[in-house]
Design a protein around this motif. Sequence first.
Motif, PDB file in Angstrom:
ATOM      1  N   ASN A 167       0.800  -1.227   0.000  1.00 20.49           N
ATOM      2  CA  ASN A 167       0.000   0.000   0.000  1.00 20.49           C
ATOM      3  C   ASN A 167       0.836   1.283   0.000  1.00 20.49           C
ATOM      4  O   ASN A 167       0.303   2.365   0.178  1.00 20.49           O
ATOM      5  N   LEU A 168       2.153   1.171  -0.201  1.00 22.06           N
ATOM      6  CA  LEU A 168       2.992   2.365  -0.203  1.00 22.06           C
ATOM      7  C   LEU A 168       4.238   2.124  -1.060  1.00 22.06           C
ATOM      8  O   LEU A 168       4.864   1.070  -0.986  1.00 22.06           O
ATOM      9  N   ARG A 169       4.565   3.134  -1.872  1.00 22.62           N
ATOM     10  CA  ARG A 169       5.807   3.124  -2.637  1.00 22.62           C
ATOM     11  C   ARG A 169       6.709   4.201  -2.047  1.00 22.62           C
ATOM     12  O   ARG A 169       6.430   5.395  -2.202  1.00 22.62           O
ATOM     13  N   GLU A 170       7.750   3.792  -1.365  1.00 20.30           N
ATOM     14  CA  GLU A 170       8.612   4.751  -0.677  1.00 20.30           C
ATOM     15  C   GLU A 170      10.037   4.671  -1.215  1.00 20.30           C
ATOM     16  O   GLU A 170      10.590   3.591  -1.413  1.00 20.30           O
ATOM     17  N   ILE A 171      10.619   5.845  -1.447  1.00 19.53           N
ATOM     18  CA  ILE A 171      12.013   5.973  -1.848  1.00 19.53           C
ATOM     19  C   ILE A 171      12.752   6.727  -0.746  1.00 19.53           C
ATOM     20  O   ILE A 171      12.350   7.834  -0.374  1.00 19.53           O
ATOM     21  N   GLU A 172      13.813   6.142  -0.232  1.00 23.73           N
ATOM     22  CA  GLU A 172      14.641   6.833   0.759  1.00 23.73           C
ATOM     23  C   GLU A 172      15.822   7.463   0.028  1.00 23.73           C
ATOM     24  O   GLU A 172      16.700   6.770  -0.491  1.00 23.73           O
ATOM     25  N   LEU A 173      15.815   8.792  -0.023  1.00 19.93           N
ATOM     26  CA  LEU A 173      16.912   9.514  -0.669  1.00 19.93           C
ATOM     27  C   LEU A 173      18.013   9.724   0.361  1.00 19.93           C
ATOM     28  O   LEU A 173      17.876  10.530   1.285  1.00 19.93           O
ATOM     29  N   LEU A 174      19.102   8.992   0.212  1.00 17.28           N
ATOM     30  CA  LEU A 174      20.198   9.045   1.179  1.00 17.28           C
ATOM     31  C   LEU A 174      21.071  10.277   0.961  1.00 17.28           C
ATOM     32  O   LEU A 174      21.541  10.895   1.916  1.00 17.28           O
ATOM     33  N   ARG A 175      21.290  10.616  -0.296  1.00 20.95           N
ATOM     34  CA  ARG A 175      22.019  11.851  -0.618  1.00 20.95           C
ATOM     35  C   ARG A 175      21.803  12.149  -2.098  1.00 20.95           C
ATOM     36  O   ARG A 175      21.362  11.301  -2.867  1.00 20.95           O
ATOM     37  N   GLY A 194      13.292  12.222   2.581  1.00 20.50           N
ATOM     38  CA  GLY A 194      14.615  12.823   2.651  1.00 20.50           C
ATOM     39  C   GLY A 194      15.146  12.975   4.054  1.00 20.50           C
ATOM     40  O   GLY A 194      16.122  13.700   4.278  1.00 20.50           O
ATOM     41  N   GLY A 195      14.515  12.292   5.009  1.00 18.79           N
ATOM     42  CA  GLY A 195      14.977  12.365   6.394  1.00 18.79           C
ATOM     43  C   GLY A 195      14.160  13.331   7.215  1.00 18.79           C
ATOM     44  O   GLY A 195      13.311  12.941   8.010  1.00 18.79           O
ATOM     45  N   HIS A 196      14.361  14.643   7.000  1.00 19.05           N
ATOM     46  CA  HIS A 196      13.636  15.651   7.761  1.00 19.05           C
ATOM     47  C   HIS A 196      12.337  16.069   7.078  1.00 19.05           C
ATOM     48  O   HIS A 196      11.494  16.721   7.698  1.00 19.05           O
ATOM     49  N   ALA A 197      12.175  15.712   5.811  1.00 21.77           N
ATOM     50  CA  ALA A 197      10.967  16.088   5.074  1.00 21.77           C
ATOM     51  C   ALA A 197      10.651  15.003   4.053  1.00 21.77           C
ATOM     52  O   ALA A 197      11.522  14.244   3.634  1.00 21.77           O
ATOM     53  N   THR A 198       9.373  14.947   3.650  1.00 22.21           N
ATOM     54  CA  THR A 198       8.928  13.963   2.662  1.00 22.21           C
ATOM     55  C   THR A 198       8.180  14.662   1.537  1.00 22.21           C
ATOM     56  O   THR A 198       7.587  15.729   1.740  1.00 22.21           O
ATOM     57  N   VAL A 208      13.836  15.889  -6.396  1.00 22.22           N
ATOM     58  CA  VAL A 208      14.149  16.111  -4.987  1.00 22.22           C
ATOM     59  C   VAL A 208      15.669  16.128  -4.859  1.00 22.22           C
ATOM     60  O   VAL A 208      16.347  15.228  -5.365  1.00 22.22           O
ATOM     61  N   ARG A 209      16.172  17.146  -4.187  1.00 23.14           N
ATOM     62  CA  ARG A 209      17.614  17.258  -3.959  1.00 23.14           C
ATOM     63  C   ARG A 209      17.874  17.352  -2.466  1.00 23.14           C
ATOM     64  O   ARG A 209      17.262  18.162  -1.769  1.00 23.14           O
ATOM     65  N   LYS A 210      18.803  16.532  -1.989  1.00 23.77           N
ATOM     66  CA  LYS A 210      19.152  16.506  -0.574  1.00 23.77           C
ATOM     67  C   LYS A 210      20.608  16.877  -0.393  1.00 23.77           C
ATOM     68  O   LYS A 210      21.497  16.264  -0.982  1.00 23.77           O
ATOM     69  N   GLN A 211      20.862  17.883   0.441  1.00 24.73           N
ATOM     70  CA  GLN A 211      22.204  18.289   0.818  1.00 24.73           C
ATOM     71  C   GLN A 211      22.238  18.413   2.337  1.00 24.73           C
ATOM     72  O   GLN A 211      21.576  19.287   2.909  1.00 24.73           O
ATOM     73  N   ALA A 212      23.000  17.515   2.969  1.00 20.25           N
ATOM     74  CA  ALA A 212      23.068  17.491   4.435  1.00 20.25           C
ATOM     75  C   ALA A 212      21.642  17.385   4.989  1.00 20.25           C
ATOM     76  O   ALA A 212      20.918  16.453   4.668  1.00 20.25           O
ATOM     77  N   ASP A 213      21.196  18.365   5.784  1.00 17.31           N
ATOM     78  CA  ASP A 213      19.861  18.324   6.385  1.00 17.31           C
ATOM     79  C   ASP A 213      18.847  19.160   5.607  1.00 17.31           C
ATOM     80  O   ASP A 213      17.749  19.428   6.104  1.00 17.31           O
TER      81      ASP A 213
END
Length: 336
Positions: A167-175, A194-198, A208-213
């Motif tokens: 019931n969910l398709r989730e991608i964890e963006l590590l960096r 993305g850790g602090h936000a989805t 989606v771009r993740k840099q540090a936090d």
Amino acid sequence: MSDKLQSASSDSLSDQALAWFARLHADDVSDEARRQFEIWYHADPRHAAAYDQSLKLWALLKQPAERVQQRLQADAAQFKTETFATGRALGEGRLQPSARGRNLLRFASVCLGLLLLVVGWRIPEHWQNWHSDYHTAAGQQLSVELADGSRLTLNTDTALAVRYSDNLREIELLRGEAYFEVAPNKQRPFVVDGGHATARAVGTAYSVRKQADELRVLVSEGIVEVGADSAKALVHAAEQTEYRQGRLQAVARLDNDDALAWRRRQTVFHRQPLTQVLEEVNRYRRGRIVAVNPQLAERVVNGVFNNADPDAVLAALTTTLQARALRMPGDWVLLY
């Protein structure tokens, strides 16, 4: 993780060896870390060979750094009359260093500090790669089609993990940064964590771009719901929002698609300081370019650069800014 270590390529083993080297030379290294290293070192002859090679690399790096320091010391002595004030008494008559002298000292400090950075700056990258399903190295891009028909495009130096359930398709963006073209399925929302936000979507296209936090979400088609803690924002096509400084920022309209220029292998700069330009260019290189002259670092840059040829970008910057480049082992470059 042991299976991954056994099947690792020679490049991967080299990265692991460098990570162990940095960890063992940290001030807070624990007895447990040393024990884990012994297990890793003796688990495979290739591990021992890779670590021994890292020791040789460290010795090779140390020599040119010492030569740089010696050259700087010689320059400081040669230009002593320029580096220090000409004898005018200040206070108790002590000579004060000039701007050129201060720059030489900063330059020397940076050169010596690079010895530690060359080994230590990529440790988180190795860890994230081991835990990812897909990742890219500096300068690489990768397109992947998932089982549900969604398509992912990973930009340079990116790692992500796929967590699909019924019931969910989730991608964890590590960096890093990725572009998501989502196959519609209302019963299985598509979420990038993305850790602090989805960023949550049903059927759309967005990056989606993740840099540090920090996290940036840019939508090119459809609508994406971005959430951070209790805050939420709906982002429509040609809009973006960011999570930075611990909070979700207001949604902003986009006047162009420069932020997605990487999909056509380009980066666009509009009157940006050299420090910001180098931060972006460095994403596409295995080493780093560092501006060690404070005045040079604040120079403004305009242009469209080819991400596939970061050395051409370096050549253009040195010519345009009339700067000099000192190349060091590991693809590190000092601009001054």
